[in-house]
Design an enzyme around this catalytic site. Structure first.
Site, PDB file in Angstrom:
ATOM      1  N   LEU A 105       0.848  -1.190   0.000  1.00  0.00           N
ATOM      2  CA  LEU A 105       0.000   0.000   0.000  1.00  0.00           C
ATOM      3  C   LEU A 105       0.884   1.240   0.000  1.00  0.00           C
ATOM      4  CD1 LEU A 105      -2.813  -0.835   2.621  1.00  0.00           C
ATOM      5  CD2 LEU A 105      -2.980  -0.896   0.129  1.00  0.00           C
ATOM      6  N   ASP A 106       0.400   2.303  -0.634  1.00  0.00           N
ATOM      7  CA  ASP A 106       1.128   3.568  -0.650  1.00  0.00           C
ATOM      8  C   ASP A 106       1.294   4.111   0.770  1.00  0.00           C
ATOM      9  OD1 ASP A 106       1.111   3.398  -3.396  1.00  0.00           O
ATOM     10  OD2 ASP A 106      -0.665   4.653  -3.618  1.00  0.00           O
ATOM     11  N   LEU A 107       2.243   5.009   0.930  1.00  0.00           N
ATOM     12  CA  LEU A 107       2.521   5.622   2.227  1.00  0.00           C
ATOM     13  C   LEU A 107       1.267   6.231   2.843  1.00  0.00           C
ATOM     14  CD1 LEU A 107       4.769   6.558   4.270  1.00  0.00           C
ATOM     15  CD2 LEU A 107       4.877   8.675   2.925  1.00  0.00           C
ATOM     16  N   HIS A 188      -0.542   3.972  -8.068  1.00  0.00           N
ATOM     17  CA  HIS A 188      -1.538   4.989  -7.697  1.00  0.00           C
ATOM     18  C   HIS A 188      -2.820   4.857  -8.523  1.00  0.00           C
ATOM     19  CE1 HIS A 188       1.069   6.906  -4.892  1.00  0.00           C
ATOM     20  NE2 HIS A 188       1.876   7.450  -5.782  1.00  0.00           N
TER      21      HIS A 188
END
Length: 236
Positions: A105-107, A188
């Site tokens: 997962l993204d930050l 994203h």
């Protein structure tokens, strides 16, 4: 991450530092057990979780590990990072450094992250050919229009990668909130899909991967081992 499968005789030769002829004799004499059964088959396929004994001496007895984590925003999906806390920093397990992340997962994205040392299990979840659904709760800066639903279902062409996204499902649950289900995980992806409508994503939270749902009891930053039934949800 590739599965660590291979032939039994090659594994024994490497571990015991013996020639192939000596390994053949060990097997024929019934001195080797694989998963509690005598094995005389040199071509036997084993993996990192096969229990292997020679003359009742254990050579390998690894156990698979499956962990569910409620990832907070601001934590990076990596095993190490010089600038941010990682998901491994949140795990309390003596073998945590043997784990790999199943679906990063993204930050700035929160929610369900899975960690395991079982590469075949993680491949069943994340390999593109399996088309496992990932569900996300999304909060937008602006009201969501019903025209988005058709756009998500048709897919979007990402010029940078030269690909078109697979059909995605968009469910509007409030004026600025939606549930999005996707079959892939491009860079994203959800933010870029909403970006086509110039509607910035304010919050993104993963609810589930396949049939595995984030345990609502887990608070942000908490983790637990998967139950046996949860592990088999993937294998089934």
């Amino acid at each position: 991450m590739q599965s660590k499968r291979g032939r039994l005789d090659r594994y024994l030769a490497k571990q015991l530092i013996q020639p192939k002829k000596a390994i053949r004799q060990l097997l024929l004499q019934g001195r080797v057990k694989v998963d509690d059964a005598i094995c005389k088959d040199m071509d036997k396929q084993i993996d990192e979780f096969s229990h292997i004994l020679v003359d009742d001496r254990t050579l390998q007895s690894n156990q698979p590990i499956y962990i569910m984590l409620h990832k907070p925003v601001g934590v990076v999906s990596a095993t190490q990072d010089p600038n941010h806390k990682t998901v491994l920093d949140l795990i309390n397990h003596p073998q945590k450094h043997e784990l790999h992340i199943v679906g990063r997962l993204d930050l700035n994205t929160s929610g369900l992250v899975l960690l395991t040392n079982d590469s075949r299990w993680s491949s069943q979840l994340m390999h593109p050919q399996h088309k496992v659904t990932k569900r996300y709760k999304v909060r937008l800066a602006n009201p969501i229009q019903h025209e988005y639903i058709e756009g998500f279902a048709n897919g979007f062409h990402f010029e940078y990668e030269g690909v078109t996204t697979l059909p995605a499902k968009l469910e509007i649950v409030a004026e600025r909130e939606a549930i999005v289900s996707i079959l892939e995980g491009k860079y994203h992806q959800i933010k870029r899909m909403f970006g086509r409508y110039r509607n910035p994503v304010v919050e993104l939270h993963r609810l589930s991967v396949g049939l595995l749902e984030l345990d609502p009891v887990l608070k942000c930053g908490e983790s637990r081992m998967l139950t046996q039934s949860e592990v088999f949800l993937v294998r089934s």
